[in-house]
Design an enzyme around this catalytic site. Structure first.
Site, PDB file in Angstrom:
ATOM      1  N   LYS A   1       0.908  -1.117   0.146  1.00  0.00           N
ATOM      2  CA  LYS A   1      -0.052  -0.117   0.074  1.00  0.00           C
ATOM      3  C   LYS A   1       0.827   1.228  -0.108  1.00  0.00           C
ATOM      4  CE  LYS A   1      -4.197  -2.040   2.143  1.00  0.00           C
ATOM      5  NZ  LYS A   1      -5.381  -1.765   2.793  1.00  0.00           N
TER       6      LYS A   1
ATOM      7  N   GLY B   1      -8.966  -6.662   3.426  1.00  0.00           N
ATOM      8  CA  GLY B   1     -10.035  -7.205   4.171  1.00  0.00           C
ATOM      9  C   GLY B   1     -10.353  -6.424   5.310  1.00  0.00           C
TER      10      GLY B   1
ATOM     11  N   GLU C   1      -1.577   6.864   8.622  1.00  0.00           N
ATOM     12  CA  GLU C   1      -2.291   7.893   7.588  1.00  0.00           C
ATOM     13  C   GLU C   1      -3.100   8.804   8.315  1.00  0.00           C
ATOM     14  OE1 GLU C   1      -3.231   5.824   4.047  1.00  0.00           O
ATOM     15  OE2 GLU C   1      -5.058   5.842   5.156  1.00  0.00           O
ATOM     16  N   LYS C   2      -3.543   9.914   7.803  1.00  0.00           N
ATOM     17  CA  LYS C   2      -4.620  10.520   8.460  1.00  0.00           C
ATOM     18  C   LYS C   2      -5.679   9.921   8.649  1.00  0.00           C
ATOM     19  CE  LYS C   2      -6.500  14.387   9.678  1.00  0.00           C
ATOM     20  NZ  LYS C   2      -6.069  14.936  11.327  1.00  0.00           N
TER      21      LYS C   2
ATOM     22  N   HIS D   1     -15.111  -2.138   7.981  1.00  0.00           N
ATOM     23  CA  HIS D   1     -14.226  -1.903   6.690  1.00  0.00           C
ATOM     24  C   HIS D   1     -14.588  -2.928   5.752  1.00  0.00           C
ATOM     25  CE1 HIS D   1     -12.093   1.033   9.165  1.00  0.00           C
ATOM     26  NE2 HIS D   1     -11.711   0.096  10.006  1.00  0.00           N
TER      27      HIS D   1
ATOM     28  N   ARG E   1      -7.600  -6.556  -9.289  1.00  0.00           N
ATOM     29  CA  ARG E   1      -8.585  -7.791  -9.873  1.00  0.00           C
ATOM     30  C   ARG E   1      -9.960  -7.415 -10.157  1.00  0.00           C
ATOM     31  NH1 ARG E   1     -11.495  -7.467  -5.243  1.00  0.00           N
ATOM     32  NH2 ARG E   1     -10.017  -6.728  -3.540  1.00  0.00           N
TER      33      ARG E   1
ATOM     34  N   ARG F   1     -25.010  -7.329  -0.593  1.00  0.00           N
ATOM     35  CA  ARG F   1     -24.279  -8.629  -0.367  1.00  0.00           C
ATOM     36  C   ARG F   1     -25.090  -9.460   0.648  1.00  0.00           C
ATOM     37  NH1 ARG F   1     -17.755  -7.614  -0.312  1.00  0.00           N
ATOM     38  NH2 ARG F   1     -17.648  -5.974  -1.867  1.00  0.00           N
TER      39      ARG F   1
END
Ligand code: ADP
Length: 447
Positions: free
Chosen positions: A116, A164, A200-201, A235, A291, A337
């Site tokens: 990342k 994930g 990260e912020k 998340h 993907r 989903r």
């Protein structure tokens, strides 16, 4: 074009890939674990090969078994679907070394985007706005405090190799920082065998907006608009929409052009998704998925483009047969989903399906491998169906979605259908007034 494609996946996505292959005149080879002997993807494929016991590690993640199956069946290419080996650069490289085609991007691009920090750095260099944060992993002996102070609280500790939603910790005050770093490290080490983390912020009220791209590796790139995937729990996405209630044609074209330019510079090939957080009118890149994604059907619904077919074509070396001007956006689409889980406790609910009546009618698509009598095994992801609804506008789409959710009957196991019905009836959802934190608080109120 390929004669025979091995589908290295299971469930609804294996069926989805099989259907695209069938329409293209390509033969399919299913692989399956012993838990999936009766699975629909095995029944529909032209050939099937058992590759191991139920545990994913010994079957759907078993690279030697999958390559042996491809060799025995004399397949030309392997489609990895999503999850499992789909973002494993080593697998992509090994497939190519065996003289088969990996239906996806190059191993180099998978590796770049799988890290990342490297992905954010590459995107920043290509003129894509990224979430403020560190541009290198936190060293073992680094003091995280000055870094977090410079970013400003709240900060998010993230795993470089995460996915994930795992390996992510929000830190609201300096006192919690060291513990959060240690927890993110150990979680990521356990899940991904990689303990690198960065800071990260943490954005407090963003939407998750992602851009679908399609490229042929020869600098020809188009975008297919955005998906709003802000409805998340832990998340993890639950409901996705195309387009986003927060964007208009101008902002869509703006972020789409930024994404296309970056992909053309990279020489990217295949489908891909650039994920952004969108807050106060600004986009911030968080990661790229190399993907096909679970939520790709909402994009197919509004553009009419078969993304799997396009992905297979470019993998076979064909030029992109679409220009940006060929891509129009028609109406609105929403995907829910459907998971085999308790709607209130979220405990997985595997078991035998007693009754199965999927909804139908104009604008309704169900991607699922379920059937009455099927046994949902406990070994894999709890996603059992995707309900995708398309309407001429968001309002029509919402009315149709409610109707379709009411029709859906899945007996014998628990599913999250009651939760989905409650979400789509809520005024905030109806008004499109939600950010990435909304669903968590809705679930607390509802249960
Ligand atoms: P993963 O690869 O684990 O899915 P992502 O980087 O895609 O992780 O992030 C998943 C979700 O976590 C995002 O959709 C968003 O809801 C949340 N998230 C990620 N980064 C941030 C951030 N900087 N601020 C707030 N939320 C974030």
């Amino acid at each position: 074009m390929f004669d025979k494609v091995l589908i290295a996946n299971r469930g609804e996505i294996a069926l989805r890939i099989h259907r695209a292959c069938r329409e293209m005149g390509i033969h399919t080879v299913a692989v399956h674990s012993t838990a999936d002997n009766e699975a629909m993807h095995v029944r529909l494929a032209d050939e099937s090969v058992c590759i191991g016991p139920p545990s994913a590690r010994e079957s759907y993640l078993n690279i030697p078994a999958i390559l042996t199956a491809a060799t025995i069946a004399n397949a030309d290419a392997i489609h990895p679907g999503y999850g499992f080996l789909s973002e494993n650069a080593k697998f992509a490289a090994i497939v190519e070394e065996h003289g088969l085609t990996f239906i996806g991007p190059t191993a180099e691009h998978i590796a770049l985007m799988g890290d990342k920090i490297a992905a954010k750095n590459a995107m920043r260099r290509l003129g894509v706005p990224v979430v403020p944060g560190t541009d290198a992993p936190l060293g073992e002996s680094d003091d995280p405090h000055p870094i977090a102070d410079a970013i400003g609280y709240p900060v998010l500790v993230k795993a470089t190799g995460g996915g994930g939603g795992r390996g992510m910790k929000v830190v609201r005050a300096p006192g919690q920082l060291r513990e959060a770093v240690a927890m993110a490290r150990s979680e990521s080490k356990a899940a991904f065998n990689n303990d690198a983390v960065y800071l990260e912020k943490f954005l407090t009220h963003p939407r998750h907006i992602e851009v679908q791209v399609l490229a042929d590796g020869r600098e020809r790139v188009v975008h297919l608009g955005e998906r709003d995937c802000s409805l998340q729990r832990r998340h993890q996405k639950v409901i996705e929409e195309a387009g986003s209630p927060a964007l208009n044609a101008e902002s869509r074209a703006h972020i789409g052009a930024i994404a296309c330019r970056a992909m053309a510079h990279l020489g990217y090939r295949s489908v891909g998704t650039l994920e952004f957080l969108y807050e106060d009118g600004q986009f911030y890149f968080i990661e790229m998925n190399t993907r096909i994604q679970v939520e790709h059907p909402v994009t197919e619904a509004v553009t009419g483009v078969d993304l799997i077919r396009a992905q297979i074509r470019v993998a076979a070396g064909a030029e992109l047969d679409l220009a940006q001007d060929d891509i129009g956006f028609s109406g609105h689409a929403i995907e829910c989903r459907v998971n085999a889980e308790s709607p209130r406790t979220f405990v997985p609910s595997p078991g035998r399906i007693t009754d199965y009546h999927p909804p139908g009618g104009l604008g309704v698509r169900v991607d699922s491998a379920l059937y009455a009598g099927y046994f949902v095994p406990p070994n894999y992801d709890s996603l059992v169906a995707k309900l995708i609804v398309h309407g001429r506008n968001r309002n029509e789409c919402l009315m149709r979605l409610r109707r379709a959710l009411d029709e859906y009957v899945i007996g014998g196991i628990e599913t999250n259908l009651p939760l989905l019905r409650a979400i789509v009836a809520d005024p905030d959802f109806v008004n499109g007034a939600y950010d990435i934190h909304w669903l968590e608080s809705f679930v607390e109120r509802w249960r």
